[in-house]
Design an enzyme around this catalytic site. Structure first.
Site, mmCIF file in Angstrom:
data_model
loop_
_atom_site.group_PDB
_atom_site.id
_atom_site.type_symbol
_atom_site.label_atom_id
_atom_site.label_comp_id
_atom_site.label_asym_id
_atom_site.label_seq_id
_atom_site.Cartn_x
_atom_site.Cartn_y
_atom_site.Cartn_z
ATOM 1 N N ASP A 229 0.006 -7.673 1.439
ATOM 2 C CA ASP A 229 0.469 -6.279 1.477
ATOM 3 C C ASP A 229 1.995 -6.195 1.517
ATOM 4 O O ASP A 229 2.569 -5.418 2.276
ATOM 5 C CB ASP A 229 -0.133 -5.553 2.682
ATOM 6 C CG ASP A 229 -0.052 -4.030 2.541
ATOM 7 O OD1 ASP A 229 0.203 -3.559 1.418
ATOM 8 O OD2 ASP A 229 -0.232 -3.329 3.556
ATOM 9 N N HIS B 36 0.813 -1.214 0.000
ATOM 10 C CA HIS B 36 0.000 0.000 0.000
ATOM 11 C C HIS B 36 0.851 1.271 0.000
ATOM 12 O O HIS B 36 0.337 2.346 -0.304
ATOM 13 C CB HIS B 36 -0.983 0.002 1.188
ATOM 14 C CG HIS B 36 -0.380 0.241 2.524
ATOM 15 N ND1 HIS B 36 -0.127 -0.769 3.422
ATOM 16 C CD2 HIS B 36 0.027 1.387 3.141
ATOM 17 C CE1 HIS B 36 0.380 -0.261 4.526
ATOM 18 N NE2 HIS B 36 0.492 1.049 4.383
ATOM 19 N N SER C 249 4.817 2.693 7.738
ATOM 20 C CA SER C 249 4.439 1.568 6.887
ATOM 21 C C SER C 249 5.639 1.045 6.116
ATOM 22 O O SER C 249 6.357 1.807 5.465
ATOM 23 C CB SER C 249 3.366 1.993 5.879
ATOM 24 O OG SER C 249 2.087 1.843 6.409
#
Length: 516
Positions: free
Chosen positions: A178, A148, A252
């Site tokens: 992911d 993402h 992230s």
């Protein structure tokens, strides 16, 4: 003959016992002290050693103005719930706790990043920039991050701690876990970190996160492993490490280290009512990262195992009807014709407890274990059938991703039908007209549910008009009278609940209903 100790002897015995106790206590205190000494006094040396391998990832994406008539598809990528029967149901009967952190629904777990929208003029393309983190796993320039972070990016730049910025290309990615793998070109070997074994981590172990929160530059936070094997409903293969190490926007794709300096997770999501860290962060374990990145580096794509079973959670009610003492394993609600499961002899109603030597503690374990199994490999599968343990051999096939869009339509008007009510369900024979009216497939046989009492337990458990009862107490039924007879027989046998197998929208599942 009695033996009486003299006062001196008695005192000596007491002293010896006291000394033993003191010595034993001393040993215990020493052990505790040694354990206390294992607590790190700081993370500076570890951070200095590992930080050069952690990178900032910045992306730029051009979003053109959408046509007002176009569908607003914001999801991007595959439907996380639509890749095969073995992935299981959300268990419409409400069995099992799948709520992750039991936060009472105050906030949804979600991926995090740091986006900065540059407002364009009306009708002009919009450029969106985002920041994330990543880490180098090979000196040749292979970098791992979250999918993402780079999803939809037109341009990806990687910045190292010394200020060097290199363009990166996507080598491969996996939307379902992911994970993305990037490649930068470099003439000199890059500093890199090793992937460790997340299966060795225990709740309470120290961990350290390095990332780029808020785009301010490299940042280090530390904490402990708060929980393992978390399911946060991010996809079919959830198995997250929960940590209280501060994780914020821009973290992230950053690494989560153990005290040996090995990556045991990749920071992926948080639960927070504000969007910032409240001490509930989630990392994808290295046990998931290693096989995915290996496949991407080797072939650029992902192959997942598939056996062709539809599964669901074992609720306490279902366990009681099956005579089980524990709510563990994955209950087989259906077997795809011609699938490996069918060839292996797996049947509806079987309870899968182990696959390829790995325990299936709950339903969600099976999809992950099967997916990680080598395609074409023959492995043992352990199950319970009728209360008896069986071991079968199954050959794992490859999961073919398919997207299916199923649209349900509400019937305008019900035709006049003869009804029989059982357990709050209006039942009728499955005629061709009723099949067409409720969109029931020609291959489905059983008793149609034409209506459900809103105040019934059946309604609470998610049973809806158009569902078809295939079996009652594991016996096939064809008419409403068959259903009533089986329920009556179970009640006469002293059962408090009856196990019903339903066909719902082309799939099948079990539900236990109380016998009134």
């Amino acid at each position: 003959m009695r033996v009486r100790l003299s006062g001196h002897a008695a005192r000596s015995g007491f002293l010896r016992a006291f000394l033993v106790l003191v010595i034993g206590a001393g040993l215990q205190i020493s052990a505790v002290s040694a354990e206390a000494n294992s607590i790190p006094t700081g993370f500076a040396d570890l951070a200095q050693k590992l930080s050069p391998a952690v990178v900032n990832i910045s992306t730029t994406q051009t979003i053109r103005e959408k046509d007002d008539a176009a569908p607003d598809d914001q999801q991007g990528g595959d439907d996380q719930q639509g890749d095969g029967d073995q992935q299981g149901d959300e268990d419409q009967q409400g069995g099992g706790d799948q709520g992750g952190d039991d936060q009472g629904g105050n906030a949804e777990p979600a991926p995090f990043g740091d986006q900065q929208d540059q407002a364009p003029g009306k009708g002009q393309p919009e450029k969106v920039q985002s920041l994330g983190s990543g880490f180098v796993i090979d000196p040749s320039g292979i970098i791992v991050t979250n999918n993402h972070v780079i999803d939809g990016a037109d341009k990806i730049d990687v910045t190292f701690t010394d200020g060097t910025t290199l363009p990166a290309k996507v080598r491969g990615r996996d939307e379902k876990t992911d994970i993305a793998v990037l490649q930068v070109q470099t003439k000199l070997p890059l500093p890199f970190v090793k992937l460790g074994d997340s299966n060795k981590m225990r709740v309470g172990d120290w961990v350290m996160a390095i990332g780029n929160p808020f785009g301010l530059g490299g940042s280090v936070t530390a904490g402990i492993v708060s929980a393992l094997n978390r399911d946060i409903h991010a996809g079919n293969y959830d198995d997250f490490i929960q940590t209280d190490a501060a994780i914020n926007r821009g973290n992230s794709g950053g690494p989560l280290f153990n005290l040996a300096g090995e990556v045991i997770g990749m920071n992926t999501a948080i639960i927070s009512p504000s969007g910032e860290s409240v001490g509930i962060g989630f990392a994808t374990p290295s046990s998931t990262i290693i096989p995915i990145t290996s496949q991407i580096i080797k072939s650029g794509s992902i192959k997942r195992g598939w056996i062709g079973v539809r599964i669901q959670t074992v609720t306490p009610e279902i366990a009681a009807t099956l005579g089980l003492t524990e709510t563990h394993g994955a209950l087989v609600a259906g077997v795809a014709p011609g699938a490996p499961a069918a060839a292996a002899g797996i049947e509806t109603g079987d309870l899968i407890t182990s696959f390829n030597g790995q325990k299936v503690r709950e339903m969600r374990d099976l999809p992950r274990i099967v997916a990680e199994t080598e395609v074409g490999k023959e492995v043992p599968i352990e199950l319970l059938r009728g209360g008896k343990a069986k071991t079968l051999t199954i050959k794992v096939a490859q999961l073919e991703d398919q997207k299916a869009a199923a649209k349900s339509t509400q019937p305008k008007k019900l035709p006049a039908i003869e009804k029989m009510q059982v357990l709050g369900l209006d039942l009728t024979v499955l005629t061709p007209e009723m099949r067409d009216h409720f969109k029931v497939g020609a291959d489905v046989t059983g008793v149609l549910i034409s209506d459900v009492s809103p105040s019934s337990t059946a309604a609470d458990k998610g049973i809806r008009p158009g569902d078809v009862i295939i079996e009652v107490a594991q016996v096939p039924v064809k008419t409403p009278k068959d259903v009533a007879a089986r329920v009556a027989a179970e009640k006469k046998a002293g059962r408090k609940s009856v196990l019903i197998r339903l066909s719902t929208g082309g799939g099948a599942s079990f539900v236990a209903l109380p016998i009134e």
